[in-house]
Scaffold this motif. Structure first.
Motif: not given
Ligand SMILES: NC(=O)c1ccc[n+]([C@@H]2O[C@H](COP(=O)([O-])OP(=O)(O)OC[C@H]3O[C@@H](n4cnc5c(N)ncnc54)[C@H](OP(=O)(O)O)[C@@H]3O)[C@@H](O)[C@H]2O)c1
Length: 245
Positions: A35-37, A56-58, A146-148, A180-182
């Motif tokens: 689990a990377v974060s 930082d995964a990047g 970016a997502k495209a 349901v996510t931030e």
């Molecule tokens: N929620 C939506 O409505 C939605 C819709 C379409 C697509 N998405 C896509 O789904 C994915 C997940 O979204 P989410 O809503 O679950 O977002 P989220 O709740 O903000 O979670 C983002 C996750 O990415 C990790 N992260 C960010 N930058 C990172 C880095 N540099 N290195 C390692 N980990 C990193 C964060 O962990 P740390 O901060 O701990 O590093 C966190 O675990 C994203 O790619 C988002 O664009 C989301």
């Protein structure tokens, strides 16, 4: 890859949101989960099969060193930055490009290293893009582009794998917006306000909402699907995965 026990899955972006649900689902399915974060968050895993990796995964060496160390059969890239929710003229170049610097950078490094390592035959790589890659996202600067790009480069990686005779399957999954996510909540709030609607009204017209649990089951199902039946892209909603043409 029908049986995940004894297999290793790296989930990038596993500390919260969709990635946390995905990591939990793989652990429940019997996979060892890396689990990377950047911040820690516990994952419910009674079997003790989860290994946290704070990074930082990047970062330029993170993908290569974690792929070398864990030799995973599956990699799910769910990490992404929260876009700055403003109309175009209220973005700065820095806010506009935040998802290029995070989401695209992460996908670039991990896809490249998956090919160079290379991952073992039969491996799966899933990149979490967004439905915004199709529909656009006028309040989130460069997010949709970016997502495209993530979706495009996932396809490029698949082509390169085929040209090199590597048996690795790459797919892009495009989730629909979910509060349901931030990340999803601030987007839903911004689009509801722009439409002059309440957040509840805005969400109601979207149908069944995607949850981290649904995202997790969908990703496990996708990795378990026979490689020949896997599509290059999927839309992910509250009702699950749908192949994209
Ligand atoms: N929620 C939506 O409505 C939605 C819709 C379409 C697509 N998405 C896509 O789904 C994915 C997940 O979204 P989410 O809503 O679950 O977002 P989220 O709740 O903000 O979670 C983002 C996750 O990415 C990790 N992260 C960010 N930058 C990172 C880095 N540099 N290195 C390692 N980990 C990193 C964060 O962990 P740390 O901060 O701990 O590093 C966190 O675990 C994203 O790619 C988002 O664009 C989301």
């Amino acid at each position: 890859m029908s049986d995940l026990s004894g297999k290793t899955t790296i989930v990038v972006g596993a500390s919260r949101g969709l990635g946390h649900g995905i990591a939990t689902a793989f652990a429940e399915a019997g996979s060892r989960v890396v689990a990377v974060s950047r911040t820690a968050a516990p994952i419910a895993d009674p079997a003790g099969n989860t290994v946290p990796e704070l990074a930082d995964a990047g970062g330029p060496t993170v993908a290569g060193s974690l792929l070398d160390r864990y030799r995973p059969e599956a990699v799910v890239l769910a990490a992404g930055a929260s876009p700055h929710m403003r109309p175009l003229q209220h973005q700065t170049w820095e806010t506009f490009s935040v998802n290029w610097q995070t989401d695209v950078r992460i996908a670039f490094h991990w896809l490249r290293e998956a090919l160079l390592t290379p991952l073992r035959p039969g491996s799966r790589v899933i990149v979490v893009s967004s439905g915004a890659a199709i529909a656009g996202s006028p309040l989130s600067g460069g997010y949709a582009g970016a997502k495209a790009t993530q979706r495009f480069i996932t396809g490029y990686a698949q082509d390169e794998a085929k040209r090199a005779g590597l048996d690795i399957t790459f797919s892009a999954v495009l989730p629909r917006i979910t509060p349901v996510t931030e990340l999803g909540r601030s987007a839903a709030r911004a689009y509801a306000a722009r439409d002059g609607r309440s957040e509840e009204e805005y969400l109601k017209q979207m149908g069944p909402l995607l949850t981290p649990e649904i995202a997790g089951s969908a990703m496990v199902e996708l990795v378990r699907t026979e490689a020949a039946a896997v599509a290059p892209g999927y839309l992910l909603t509250g009702t699950g995965l749908k192949k994209l043409p």
